[in-house]
Design a protein around this motif. Structure first.
Motif, PDB file in Angstrom:
ATOM      1  N   ALA A  40      56.218  23.395  58.692  1.00 30.73           N
ATOM      2  CA  ALA A  40      56.208  24.842  59.372  1.00 30.73           C
ATOM      3  C   ALA A  40      55.490  25.616  58.287  1.00 30.73           C
ATOM      4  O   ALA A  40      56.280  26.023  57.472  1.00 30.73           O
ATOM      5  CB  ALA A  40      57.736  25.245  59.831  1.00 30.73           C
ATOM      6  N   PRO A  41      54.411  26.578  58.604  1.00 34.16           N
ATOM      7  CA  PRO A  41      53.857  27.291  57.595  1.00 34.16           C
ATOM      8  C   PRO A  41      54.276  28.862  57.975  1.00 34.16           C
ATOM      9  O   PRO A  41      55.026  28.941  58.985  1.00 34.16           O
ATOM     10  CB  PRO A  41      52.381  27.269  58.140  1.00 34.16           C
ATOM     11  CG  PRO A  41      52.515  27.027  59.658  1.00 34.16           C
ATOM     12  CD  PRO A  41      53.516  26.182  59.828  1.00 34.16           C
ATOM     13  N   VAL A  42      54.364  29.651  56.765  1.00 38.45           N
ATOM     14  CA  VAL A  42      54.573  31.058  57.130  1.00 38.45           C
ATOM     15  C   VAL A  42      53.247  31.582  57.774  1.00 38.45           C
ATOM     16  O   VAL A  42      52.296  31.469  57.285  1.00 38.45           O
ATOM     17  CB  VAL A  42      54.861  31.700  55.937  1.00 38.45           C
ATOM     18  CG1 VAL A  42      55.110  33.167  55.771  1.00 38.45           C
ATOM     19  CG2 VAL A  42      56.106  31.106  55.015  1.00 38.45           C
ATOM     20  N   VAL A  43      53.829  32.650  58.707  1.00 41.19           N
ATOM     21  CA  VAL A  43      52.631  32.958  59.310  1.00 41.19           C
ATOM     22  C   VAL A  43      52.342  34.527  59.250  1.00 41.19           C
ATOM     23  O   VAL A  43      53.570  35.110  59.421  1.00 41.19           O
ATOM     24  CB  VAL A  43      52.597  32.860  61.110  1.00 41.19           C
ATOM     25  CG1 VAL A  43      51.714  33.146  61.809  1.00 41.19           C
ATOM     26  CG2 VAL A  43      52.832  31.289  61.309  1.00 41.19           C
ATOM     27  N   GLU A  44      51.187  35.009  58.980  1.00 44.96           N
ATOM     28  CA  GLU A  44      51.182  36.345  58.737  1.00 44.96           C
ATOM     29  C   GLU A  44      49.763  36.990  59.366  1.00 44.96           C
ATOM     30  O   GLU A  44      48.815  36.317  59.014  1.00 44.96           O
ATOM     31  CB  GLU A  44      51.235  36.786  57.152  1.00 44.96           C
ATOM     32  CG  GLU A  44      50.911  38.088  56.732  1.00 44.96           C
ATOM     33  CD  GLU A  44      51.018  38.299  55.269  1.00 44.96           C
ATOM     34  OE1 GLU A  44      50.757  39.719  54.681  1.00 44.96           O
ATOM     35  OE2 GLU A  44      51.246  37.260  54.520  1.00 44.96           O
ATOM     36  N   ASP A  45      49.762  38.017  60.083  1.00 38.16           N
ATOM     37  CA  ASP A  45      48.763  38.684  60.510  1.00 38.16           C
ATOM     38  C   ASP A  45      48.172  39.543  59.683  1.00 38.16           C
ATOM     39  O   ASP A  45      48.838  40.285  58.867  1.00 38.16           O
ATOM     40  CB  ASP A  45      49.095  39.426  61.995  1.00 38.16           C
ATOM     41  CG  ASP A  45      49.096  38.350  62.957  1.00 38.16           C
ATOM     42  OD1 ASP A  45      48.569  37.425  62.959  1.00 38.16           O
ATOM     43  OD2 ASP A  45      50.026  38.546  63.714  1.00 38.16           O
ATOM     44  N   THR A 103      44.685  35.541  61.000  1.00 36.82           N
ATOM     45  CA  THR A 103      45.969  35.130  60.868  1.00 36.82           C
ATOM     46  C   THR A 103      46.269  34.071  59.722  1.00 36.82           C
ATOM     47  O   THR A 103      45.427  33.066  59.811  1.00 36.82           O
ATOM     48  CB  THR A 103      46.726  34.588  62.207  1.00 36.82           C
ATOM     49  OG1 THR A 103      46.549  35.572  63.244  1.00 36.82           O
ATOM     50  CG2 THR A 103      48.006  34.172  62.108  1.00 36.82           C
ATOM     51  N   LEU A 104      46.984  34.320  58.861  1.00 33.93           N
ATOM     52  CA  LEU A 104      46.972  33.221  57.897  1.00 33.93           C
ATOM     53  C   LEU A 104      48.343  32.392  58.098  1.00 33.93           C
ATOM     54  O   LEU A 104      49.395  32.902  58.373  1.00 33.93           O
ATOM     55  CB  LEU A 104      47.128  33.906  56.478  1.00 33.93           C
ATOM     56  CG  LEU A 104      46.221  34.980  56.061  1.00 33.93           C
ATOM     57  CD1 LEU A 104      46.479  35.646  54.539  1.00 33.93           C
ATOM     58  CD2 LEU A 104      44.738  34.167  56.151  1.00 33.93           C
ATOM     59  N   LEU A 105      48.197  31.083  57.867  1.00 35.04           N
ATOM     60  CA  LEU A 105      49.161  29.926  57.972  1.00 35.04           C
ATOM     61  C   LEU A 105      49.163  29.308  56.704  1.00 35.04           C
ATOM     62  O   LEU A 105      48.588  28.529  56.272  1.00 35.04           O
ATOM     63  CB  LEU A 105      48.787  29.216  59.094  1.00 35.04           C
ATOM     64  CG  LEU A 105      49.109  29.541  60.639  1.00 35.04           C
ATOM     65  CD1 LEU A 105      47.707  30.315  60.914  1.00 35.04           C
ATOM     66  CD2 LEU A 105      49.317  28.503  61.616  1.00 35.04           C
ATOM     67  N   ALA A 106      50.274  29.844  55.947  1.00 32.77           N
ATOM     68  CA  ALA A 106      50.626  29.250  54.576  1.00 32.77           C
ATOM     69  C   ALA A 106      51.698  27.989  54.537  1.00 32.77           C
ATOM     70  O   ALA A 106      52.488  28.223  54.761  1.00 32.77           O
ATOM     71  CB  ALA A 106      51.101  30.611  53.796  1.00 32.77           C
TER      72      ALA A 106
END
Length: 221
Positions: A152-157, A162-165
């Motif tokens: 599960a990535p960390v999702v940040e707008d 949108t970044l999925l880390a």
């Protein structure tokens, strides 16, 4: 293989997006959005439970027409823990109640997007059953990501993406605000180990191509 049902949706997807888009930090329109479906593609869920769609909409509510990439998932029941990602609910003429989610927060979409980038999945036509979308391009030059579930990535707008880390430092940058690529070639940006490109229709009827997503192994995103 996902079966495309040509039936009614109440409310429609575009009606849901009219209310949802202004809540996003990357939305740059003014006033009430006027989204128009302009392109996109689908991915198949191997389990056949979740609908996966990457929709492109254009909106002319601001000074100019802007294209947005909106990944959506459609489920027959609520996704536990994803209340913050709910776009809305619809009544499907064949399947009944459907819960529509911002797909960046849905593990099934994230897993299938990783598979597409690596070449383990094929983009499917948006409105035709069992038809490969030849306008979608992808590349991958990194080590094997493996066929197991993606952590599960960390999702940040951000203001435009949108970044999925992922926990291993890999970052996927999903371009929310789309820009036509120079000479119509959606190539991976410098430093990226993978990408997805696609096409959409402009208001004048011309076909644009651009970068949908870029994968970075070093987390730069």
């Amino acid at each position: 293989m996902a079966i495309i049902h040509h039936t009614t949706l109440k409310p429609t997807k575009l009606e849901l997006l009219t209310a949802w888009l202004p809540t996003r930090p990357w939305y740059v329109g003014a006033g009430e959005p006027r989204p128009v479906k302009a392109g996109g593609f689908r991915l198949d869920d191997p389990e056949g439970e979740v609908g996966i769609e990457f929709m492109v909409v254009t909106d002319d509510s601001g000074p100019g027409t802007v294209g947005y990439l909106v990944p959506l998932t459609y489920r027959g029941a609520p996704l536990e823990g994803a209340e913050h990602a709910l776009v809305g609910t619809m009544e499907h003429g064949v399947l009944g109640p459907r819960w529509a989610y911002d797909g960046c927060h849905d593990p099934v979409l994230v897993d299938r997007l990783w598979a597409l980038i690596e070449g383990r999945a094929e983009a499917q036509a948006q409105s035709v059953t069992d038809a490969v979308d030849r306008e979608v391009t992808r590349s991958y030059a990194g080590p094997g990501l493996g066929a197991g579930p993606v952590a599960a990535p960390v999702v940040e707008d951000s203001a435009s993406a949108t970044l999925l880390a992922a926990p291993d430092g890999t970052t996927l940058r999903l371009h929310r605000v789309l820009r036509p690529a120079p000479q119509g070639a959606a190539l991976p940006p410098e430093g990226a180990t993978g990408h997805v490109g696609g096409a959409w229709q402009l208001p004048d009827g011309a076909r644009a191509r651009g970068l949908f997503a870029a994968l970075y192994a070093d987390g730069r995103g």
